[in-house]
Write a protein that holds these residues in place. Structure first.
Motif, mmCIF file in Angstrom:
data_model
loop_
_atom_site.group_PDB
_atom_site.id
_atom_site.type_symbol
_atom_site.label_atom_id
_atom_site.label_comp_id
_atom_site.label_asym_id
_atom_site.label_seq_id
_atom_site.Cartn_x
_atom_site.Cartn_y
_atom_site.Cartn_z
ATOM 1 N N UNK A 52 31.938 40.308 39.298
ATOM 2 C CA UNK A 52 30.781 39.419 39.249
ATOM 3 C C UNK A 52 31.112 37.924 39.223
ATOM 4 N N UNK A 53 32.357 37.563 39.107
ATOM 5 C CA UNK A 53 32.664 36.148 38.898
ATOM 6 C C UNK A 53 33.558 35.522 39.961
ATOM 7 N N UNK A 54 33.568 36.065 41.159
ATOM 8 C CA UNK A 54 34.363 35.492 42.228
ATOM 9 C C UNK A 54 33.485 34.537 43.034
ATOM 10 N N UNK A 55 33.621 33.221 42.813
ATOM 11 C CA UNK A 55 32.767 32.267 43.517
ATOM 12 C C UNK A 55 33.139 32.119 44.986
ATOM 13 N N UNK A 56 34.271 32.667 45.389
ATOM 14 C CA UNK A 56 34.741 32.484 46.762
ATOM 15 C C UNK A 56 34.262 33.559 47.723
ATOM 16 N N UNK A 57 33.668 34.612 47.248
ATOM 17 C CA UNK A 57 33.282 35.674 48.178
ATOM 18 C C UNK A 57 32.310 36.653 47.571
ATOM 19 N N UNK A 58 32.036 37.715 48.324
ATOM 20 C CA UNK A 58 31.080 38.704 47.844
ATOM 21 C C UNK A 58 31.660 39.522 46.696
ATOM 22 N N UNK A 59 30.782 40.045 45.882
ATOM 23 C CA UNK A 59 31.236 40.907 44.798
ATOM 24 C C UNK A 59 31.671 42.241 45.383
ATOM 25 N N UNK A 60 32.447 42.984 44.623
ATOM 26 C CA UNK A 60 32.868 44.301 45.076
ATOM 27 C C UNK A 60 31.661 45.213 45.292
ATOM 28 N N UNK A 61 30.651 45.050 44.465
ATOM 29 C CA UNK A 61 29.442 45.857 44.611
ATOM 30 C C UNK A 61 28.760 45.552 45.941
ATOM 31 N N UNK A 62 28.673 44.279 46.284
ATOM 32 C CA UNK A 62 28.074 43.907 47.568
ATOM 33 C C UNK A 62 28.918 44.432 48.724
ATOM 34 N N UNK A 63 30.227 44.312 48.603
ATOM 35 C CA UNK A 63 31.119 44.775 49.666
ATOM 36 C C UNK A 63 31.023 46.291 49.817
ATOM 37 N N UNK A 64 30.995 47.011 48.689
ATOM 38 C CA UNK A 64 30.859 48.459 48.741
ATOM 39 C C UNK A 64 29.545 48.835 49.421
ATOM 40 N N UNK A 65 28.466 48.158 49.083
ATOM 41 C CA UNK A 65 27.163 48.448 49.670
ATOM 42 C C UNK A 65 27.177 48.211 51.183
ATOM 43 N N UNK A 66 27.768 47.103 51.600
ATOM 44 C CA UNK A 66 27.845 46.782 53.029
ATOM 45 C C UNK A 66 28.672 47.821 53.772
ATOM 46 N N UNK A 67 29.840 48.136 53.248
ATOM 47 C CA UNK A 67 30.737 49.069 53.922
ATOM 48 C C UNK A 67 30.147 50.479 53.945
#
Length: 130
Positions: A52-67
Protein backbone atom coordinates in the motif's frame (compact mmCIF):
# COMPACT_ATOMS: atom_id res chain seq x y z
CA UNK A 1 -26.90 -7.73 -48.56
CA UNK A 2 -25.27 -10.35 -50.71
CA UNK A 3 -25.84 -14.06 -50.30
CA UNK A 4 -23.23 -15.92 -48.28
CA UNK A 5 -22.13 -19.39 -49.32
CA UNK A 6 -20.97 -22.32 -47.26
CA UNK A 7 -17.26 -22.81 -46.87
CA UNK A 8 -15.45 -25.40 -48.95
CA UNK A 9 -12.78 -27.85 -47.75
CA UNK A 10 -9.90 -25.48 -48.58
CA UNK A 11 -11.63 -22.69 -46.64
CA UNK A 12 -12.06 -24.96 -43.62
CA UNK A 13 -8.38 -25.94 -43.71
CA UNK A 14 -7.43 -22.26 -43.95
CA UNK A 15 -9.53 -21.30 -40.93
CA UNK A 16 -8.44 -24.32 -38.93
CA UNK A 17 -4.82 -23.30 -39.52
CA UNK A 18 -5.58 -19.71 -38.43
CA UNK A 19 -7.38 -20.92 -35.31
CA UNK A 20 -4.62 -23.36 -34.36
CA UNK A 21 -2.04 -20.59 -34.80
CA UNK A 22 -4.10 -18.27 -32.58
CA UNK A 23 -4.51 -21.05 -30.03
CA UNK A 24 -0.74 -21.63 -29.99
CA UNK A 25 -0.07 -17.92 -29.45
CA UNK A 26 -2.68 -17.83 -26.67
CA UNK A 27 -1.09 -20.82 -24.94
CA UNK A 28 2.25 -18.98 -24.92
CA UNK A 29 0.61 -15.79 -23.60
CA UNK A 30 -1.29 -17.76 -20.94
CA UNK A 31 1.95 -19.37 -19.80
CA UNK A 32 3.66 -16.01 -19.51
CA UNK A 33 0.79 -14.27 -17.75
CA UNK A 34 0.36 -17.27 -15.47
CA UNK A 35 3.99 -16.97 -14.38
CA UNK A 36 3.57 -13.24 -13.81
CA UNK A 37 0.39 -13.86 -11.83
CA UNK A 38 2.19 -16.46 -9.71
CA UNK A 39 5.00 -13.96 -9.04
CA UNK A 40 2.54 -11.28 -7.89
CA UNK A 41 0.65 -13.75 -5.70
CA UNK A 42 3.93 -14.90 -4.15
CA UNK A 43 4.97 -11.28 -3.48
CA UNK A 44 1.59 -10.55 -1.89
CA UNK A 45 1.72 -13.66 0.27
CA UNK A 46 5.36 -13.29 1.31
CA UNK A 47 4.68 -10.09 3.20
CA UNK A 48 8.02 -8.63 2.13
CA UNK A 49 6.52 -6.17 -0.36
CA UNK A 50 4.81 -3.03 0.88
CA UNK A 51 1.51 -3.32 -0.97
CA UNK A 52 0.00 0.00 0.00
CA UNK A 53 2.88 2.44 0.32
CA UNK A 54 4.76 2.38 -2.97
CA UNK A 55 4.38 5.91 -4.38
CA UNK A 56 6.21 4.94 -7.57
CA UNK A 57 3.77 2.40 -8.95
CA UNK A 58 0.66 0.31 -8.60
CA UNK A 59 0.01 -1.72 -5.50
CA UNK A 60 0.39 -5.47 -5.66
CA UNK A 61 -3.37 -5.75 -5.25
CA UNK A 62 -3.94 -3.54 -8.28
CA UNK A 63 -1.35 -5.46 -10.28
CA UNK A 64 -2.86 -8.80 -9.28
CA UNK A 65 -6.32 -7.56 -10.30
CA UNK A 66 -5.05 -6.33 -13.68
CA UNK A 67 -3.10 -9.49 -14.45
CA UNK A 68 -5.89 -11.82 -13.34
CA UNK A 69 -8.30 -9.89 -15.59
CA UNK A 70 -5.98 -10.32 -18.57
CA UNK A 71 -5.59 -14.01 -17.70
CA UNK A 72 -9.39 -14.46 -17.59
CA UNK A 73 -9.77 -12.71 -20.96
CA UNK A 74 -7.12 -14.96 -22.52
CA UNK A 75 -8.80 -18.07 -21.11
CA UNK A 76 -12.18 -16.95 -22.50
CA UNK A 77 -10.63 -16.36 -25.92
CA UNK A 78 -8.97 -19.78 -25.73
CA UNK A 79 -12.34 -21.39 -25.00
CA UNK A 80 -13.91 -19.55 -27.95
CA UNK A 81 -11.17 -20.85 -30.25
CA UNK A 82 -11.63 -24.40 -28.93
CA UNK A 83 -15.37 -24.11 -29.66
CA UNK A 84 -14.62 -22.95 -33.22
CA UNK A 85 -12.23 -25.88 -33.73
CA UNK A 86 -14.97 -28.22 -32.45
CA UNK A 87 -17.38 -26.71 -35.00
CA UNK A 88 -14.85 -27.42 -37.75
CA UNK A 89 -14.65 -31.02 -36.54
CA UNK A 90 -18.43 -31.49 -36.42
CA UNK A 91 -19.11 -29.72 -39.72
CA UNK A 92 -20.94 -26.68 -38.36
CA UNK A 93 -18.11 -24.13 -38.66
CA UNK A 94 -19.00 -21.05 -40.68
CA UNK A 95 -22.70 -21.31 -39.85
CA UNK A 96 -24.32 -18.89 -37.42
CA UNK A 97 -25.09 -20.76 -34.22
CA UNK A 98 -28.22 -18.67 -33.80
CA UNK A 99 -29.80 -18.75 -37.28
CA UNK A 100 -27.88 -21.50 -39.08
CA UNK A 101 -27.03 -19.23 -41.98
CA UNK A 102 -23.49 -18.87 -43.39
CA UNK A 103 -21.45 -16.33 -41.42
CA UNK A 104 -19.47 -15.03 -44.38
CA UNK A 105 -15.81 -15.35 -45.23
CA UNK A 106 -15.03 -11.66 -44.58
CA UNK A 107 -16.27 -11.90 -40.99
CA UNK A 108 -14.41 -15.15 -40.43
CA UNK A 109 -11.20 -13.62 -41.78
CA UNK A 110 -11.60 -10.80 -39.24
CA UNK A 111 -12.79 -13.11 -36.43
CA UNK A 112 -12.01 -16.76 -37.22
CA UNK A 113 -13.68 -17.94 -33.99
CA UNK A 114 -16.95 -16.09 -34.73
CA UNK A 115 -20.02 -18.17 -33.95
CA UNK A 116 -22.56 -15.57 -35.07
CA UNK A 117 -23.23 -13.82 -38.36
CA UNK A 118 -22.74 -10.07 -38.26
CA UNK A 119 -26.49 -9.40 -38.06
CA UNK A 120 -26.93 -11.64 -34.99
CA UNK A 121 -23.80 -10.21 -33.36
CA UNK A 122 -25.14 -6.68 -33.84
CA UNK A 123 -28.58 -7.63 -32.50
CA UNK A 124 -27.11 -9.19 -29.36
CA UNK A 125 -24.83 -6.20 -28.81
CA UNK A 126 -27.77 -3.82 -29.13
CA UNK A 127 -29.72 -5.89 -26.59
CA UNK A 128 -26.79 -5.76 -24.14
CA UNK A 129 -26.63 -1.98 -24.39
CA UNK A 130 -30.37 -1.53 -23.89
Amino acid sequence: MRTQTKLNVADLRHFEKLLRHQRHDLDIALGRIGTTLDDVIEARNSGTADDEHDPEGPTLTMEWSRISGVHSDLEATSTTIDQALARIANGSYGLCTRRGEPIGRERLEARPAAALCIDCARELEAQRRA
